[in-house]
Design an enzyme around this catalytic site. Sequence first.
Site, PDB file in Angstrom:
ATOM      1  N   GLU A 188       5.525 -15.131 -11.549  1.00  0.00           N
ATOM      2  CA  GLU A 188       4.841 -13.898 -11.090  1.00  0.00           C
ATOM      3  C   GLU A 188       4.523 -12.958 -12.134  1.00  0.00           C
ATOM      4  O   GLU A 188       3.609 -12.110 -11.809  1.00  0.00           O
ATOM      5  CB  GLU A 188       5.764 -13.165  -9.979  1.00  0.00           C
ATOM      6  N   ASN A 242      -1.203   2.238   6.248  1.00  0.00           N
ATOM      7  CA  ASN A 242      -0.908   0.772   5.986  1.00  0.00           C
ATOM      8  C   ASN A 242      -0.495   0.061   6.795  1.00  0.00           C
ATOM      9  O   ASN A 242      -0.029   0.519   8.060  1.00  0.00           O
ATOM     10  CB  ASN A 242       0.633   1.396   5.136  1.00  0.00           C
ATOM     11  N   GLY A 243      -0.589  -1.194   6.500  1.00  0.00           N
ATOM     12  CA  GLY A 243      -0.195  -2.321   7.760  1.00  0.00           C
ATOM     13  C   GLY A 243      -1.474  -2.791   8.179  1.00  0.00           C
ATOM     14  O   GLY A 243      -2.302  -2.840   7.335  1.00  0.00           O
ATOM     15  N   LYS A 290      10.465 -15.820 -11.722  1.00  0.00           N
ATOM     16  CA  LYS A 290      10.142 -14.820 -12.541  1.00  0.00           C
ATOM     17  C   LYS A 290       8.900 -15.079 -13.548  1.00  0.00           C
ATOM     18  O   LYS A 290       8.101 -14.280 -13.799  1.00  0.00           O
ATOM     19  CB  LYS A 290      11.133 -14.567 -13.436  1.00  0.00           C
ATOM     20  N   LYS A 346       5.090  -4.618  -4.368  1.00  0.00           N
ATOM     21  CA  LYS A 346       6.602  -4.549  -4.559  1.00  0.00           C
ATOM     22  C   LYS A 346       7.167  -4.790  -3.074  1.00  0.00           C
ATOM     23  O   LYS A 346       8.180  -5.481  -3.010  1.00  0.00           O
ATOM     24  CB  LYS A 346       7.071  -3.156  -5.152  1.00  0.00           C
ATOM     25  N   GLU A 387      15.049 -19.081  -9.292  1.00  0.00           N
ATOM     26  CA  GLU A 387      14.632 -17.465  -9.479  1.00  0.00           C
ATOM     27  C   GLU A 387      14.028 -17.542 -10.867  1.00  0.00           C
ATOM     28  O   GLU A 387      13.220 -16.920 -11.254  1.00  0.00           O
ATOM     29  CB  GLU A 387      15.809 -16.606  -9.512  1.00  0.00           C
ATOM     30  N   ARG A 412       3.430  -0.320  -5.037  1.00  0.00           N
ATOM     31  CA  ARG A 412       3.341  -0.888  -3.827  1.00  0.00           C
ATOM     32  C   ARG A 412       2.010  -1.594  -3.485  1.00  0.00           C
ATOM     33  O   ARG A 412       1.780  -2.311  -2.445  1.00  0.00           O
ATOM     34  CB  ARG A 412       3.399   0.223  -2.584  1.00  0.00           C
ATOM     35  N   HIS A 430      13.979 -38.259  -8.295  1.00  0.00           N
ATOM     36  CA  HIS A 430      13.268 -38.750  -7.029  1.00  0.00           C
ATOM     37  C   HIS A 430      11.739 -38.371  -7.146  1.00  0.00           C
ATOM     38  O   HIS A 430      11.123 -38.477  -5.846  1.00  0.00           O
ATOM     39  CB  HIS A 430      14.153 -38.331  -5.781  1.00  0.00           C
ATOM     40  N   CYS A 461       0.945  -1.030  -0.142  1.00  0.00           N
ATOM     41  CA  CYS A 461       0.132   0.190   0.138  1.00  0.00           C
ATOM     42  C   CYS A 461       0.908   1.173  -0.122  1.00  0.00           C
ATOM     43  O   CYS A 461       1.871   1.190   0.395  1.00  0.00           O
ATOM     44  CB  CYS A 461      -0.938   0.174   1.258  1.00  0.00           C
ATOM     45  N   TRP A 478      -3.229  -2.323  -1.319  1.00  0.00           N
ATOM     46  CA  TRP A 478      -3.013  -3.932  -1.525  1.00  0.00           C
ATOM     47  C   TRP A 478      -3.835  -4.522  -0.839  1.00  0.00           C
ATOM     48  O   TRP A 478      -3.619  -4.613   0.521  1.00  0.00           O
ATOM     49  CB  TRP A 478      -1.707  -4.277  -1.579  1.00  0.00           C
TER      50      TRP A 478
HETATM   51  O1  M6R Z   1      12.231  -6.077  -0.693  1.00  0.00           O
HETATM   52  P1  M6R Z   1      12.452  -7.377  -0.580  1.00  0.00           P
HETATM   53  O2  M6R Z   1      13.685  -7.837  -1.214  1.00  0.00           O
HETATM   54  O3  M6R Z   1      12.693  -7.936   1.120  1.00  0.00           O
HETATM   55  O4  M6R Z   1      11.557  -8.395  -1.173  1.00  0.00           O
HETATM   56  C1  M6R Z   1      11.194  -9.792  -0.910  1.00  0.00           C
HETATM   57  C2  M6R Z   1      10.379 -10.332  -2.020  1.00  0.00           C
HETATM   58  O5  M6R Z   1       8.976  -9.790  -1.518  1.00  0.00           O
HETATM   59  C3  M6R Z   1      10.918 -10.064  -3.431  1.00  0.00           C
HETATM   60  O6  M6R Z   1      12.054 -10.586  -3.596  1.00  0.00           O
HETATM   61  C4  M6R Z   1       9.776 -10.674  -4.447  1.00  0.00           C
HETATM   62  O7  M6R Z   1       9.840 -12.107  -4.445  1.00  0.00           O
HETATM   63  C5  M6R Z   1       9.894 -10.078  -5.766  1.00  0.00           C
HETATM   64  N1  M6R Z   1       8.566  -9.440  -6.199  1.00  0.00           N
HETATM   65  C6  M6R Z   1      10.333 -11.210  -6.794  1.00  0.00           C
HETATM   66  O8  M6R Z   1      10.545 -10.640  -7.957  1.00  0.00           O
END
Ligand code: M6R
Length: 624
Positions: free
Chosen positions: A505, A102-103, A502, A619, A498, A27, A521, A2, A76
């Site tokens: 998401e 926020n929170g 990608k 984010k 990773e 955010r 396995h 947020c 969010w």
């Molecule tokens: O700000 P941070 O690096 O702590 O965030 C951690 C994860 O939320 C962040 O890496 C998330 O997995 C990304 N969207 C991945 O692309």
Amino acid sequence: MCGITGYIGGDKTTEVLLDGLRRLEYRGYDSCGIAVVDGKNSLYLKRVSGRVDALDKLVSAEPVKGAKAGVGHTRWATHGAPSEDNAHPHTDCSGEVVVVHNGIIENYLELKEKLLAGGHKFKSETDTEVIAHLLEEKLKSLHVQAAAMRSDMLEPVFFEAFRRTVADLKGSFALAVVWARCPAMILAARLHSPLVVGLGQGENYVASDVSAFLKYTKRVVFLNDGEMAAVRRDGVDYYNFAGKKISRDSVVIQWDSTMAEKGGYKHFMLKEIHEQAEAVENTLRGRLLPLGGPALEQEMGLTTAAMKAFSAVQFVACGTAYHACLVGRVLFENFGVHASADWASEFTDRARLLDKGTLVVAISQSGETADTLFAVREAKAAGAKVLAITNTVGSTLTREADHVLYTHCGPEIGVASTKAFLGQLAALYLLAGHFAAARGSLGKTDARRYAEELLKVPRLIEEILAQEKEIARVAQAFSHSEHFLFISRHVNYPIALEGALKIKEISYVHAEGYAAGEMKHGPIAIIYKGMPVLAVATSGRALELTAGNVEEAKARGADVVAIVDQDSKKTVKASRYVVLPRTEELFTPMLTVIPLQIFAYYVALAKKCDIDKPRNLAKSVTVR
Ligand code: M6R
């Protein structure tokens, strides 16, 4: 998660709020709204379910005159579906108090019950709305004869009512509040959710992130947990939650607002992929030579003696940053240091077992991830020292950690992390090298070679970026696939994870990252004819075995894309290749991840997905 923005002072209130919201959309972006107080002390509130563009249209259709103060929010969803009713700002029964938050208010049900019993009417399902009604209640309890009082006389009343409201809240919050009867002051408070004040000339700002107002001012004060601010056009006063005035120093932010613009690229993600050579260069600059020398040690506040004394390193992080941790683990083990890596959200019980000889390394792009911060607090409570690796100056993590190593990547706006990951890897190579040199496991000659190899990385990244078109064609060929498998071993196993993250998401399709040797396995059962398998198989000790695992996948019908170098290409038999420049095996993750990022980007592009703002994500994840 947020985004909050607030402004007081000049004539550009709605413009500043909307511009700030646009910059904060990363955010959270399921709904948004603004509330401003106009020249006649009436409140003007507009909210939409959807993006800031829709809000802008609504506001432009009915512009408000003479607004000198206001707050905005992009959401969010946590409590209640994304809808106009649940969008912030929220109001009390009188419609004069507005709150953006926020929170999470953990005791909101208990508070709501009492407020309902007292006759308050709720309009949303959110936890935030209780704050507006609670503040209304506190104002009443201070017996305000508001109608009869001048608005400047109301300021101490407003402040005290706000302070009492904050004292009743449990959980995490960043708050900005406006009261229509007292329009010359915005009140703000912070507990476990970031909030920053921006200082201008005859105008001031408040936001959850500096990017909201960086265009207007770079002089900021990051509020600490347990602090409040009374923001007026010509000054800001700071208080603790007991209401005692405190003094706070401002800092000047080095980031430029244009760094957070797309610069001709279709998406931030693609721009940020292309900024990775520079990101690595910036992270390494001035910190590499002499390896084991004092510069980086002074910067982190970690002496050679301290680095020698640690018996183990424990990494914690979330998402992409966790994948960086897994690479870090291999690097430290390579130099004979015991290392482990955990998701911060699964760390709680392990934190209690930490001993003082373990250095906890917490990695976070934003420095605001709630799970990571919580893990850090647990580690500190157990007596461990914490080193933060982060991209965000002034973030909560930097203030809570004992030592900080910045990545210097510049702002990362795309929700899918790319250049921040490269910065984290570069920082880990620096850290591991310094540890190894301090502990005598990297002699002078080897340290020089290590440094030389690292310094080559930015140029090699550029070479890979030059293959963007070919990689895009491979991605195009698989863009209709509903499943993807990424496999590798050893130092590139985290890169397989990773690559899969990608795709998931930004394309919303199923992707698995797996240790190549573990496939047989069980997971090999999922392979079907034509299933895309991306195998990272560069030269080194894992090559022969990975090539064998590729054969096993092909024998079950997989269509294999191999990420190789000129030498390993001879060993790995695949239907398509991406050929990378050669580097030593230990350094390959900084190269192998690049084609996987480009691949994911082009699969998502072919699917017409919203690449910079993928569904359901935000984010900065500031809830646990
Ligand atoms: O700000 P941070 O690096 O702590 O965030 C951690 C994860 O939320 C962040 O890496 C998330 O997995 C990304 N969207 C991945 O692309």
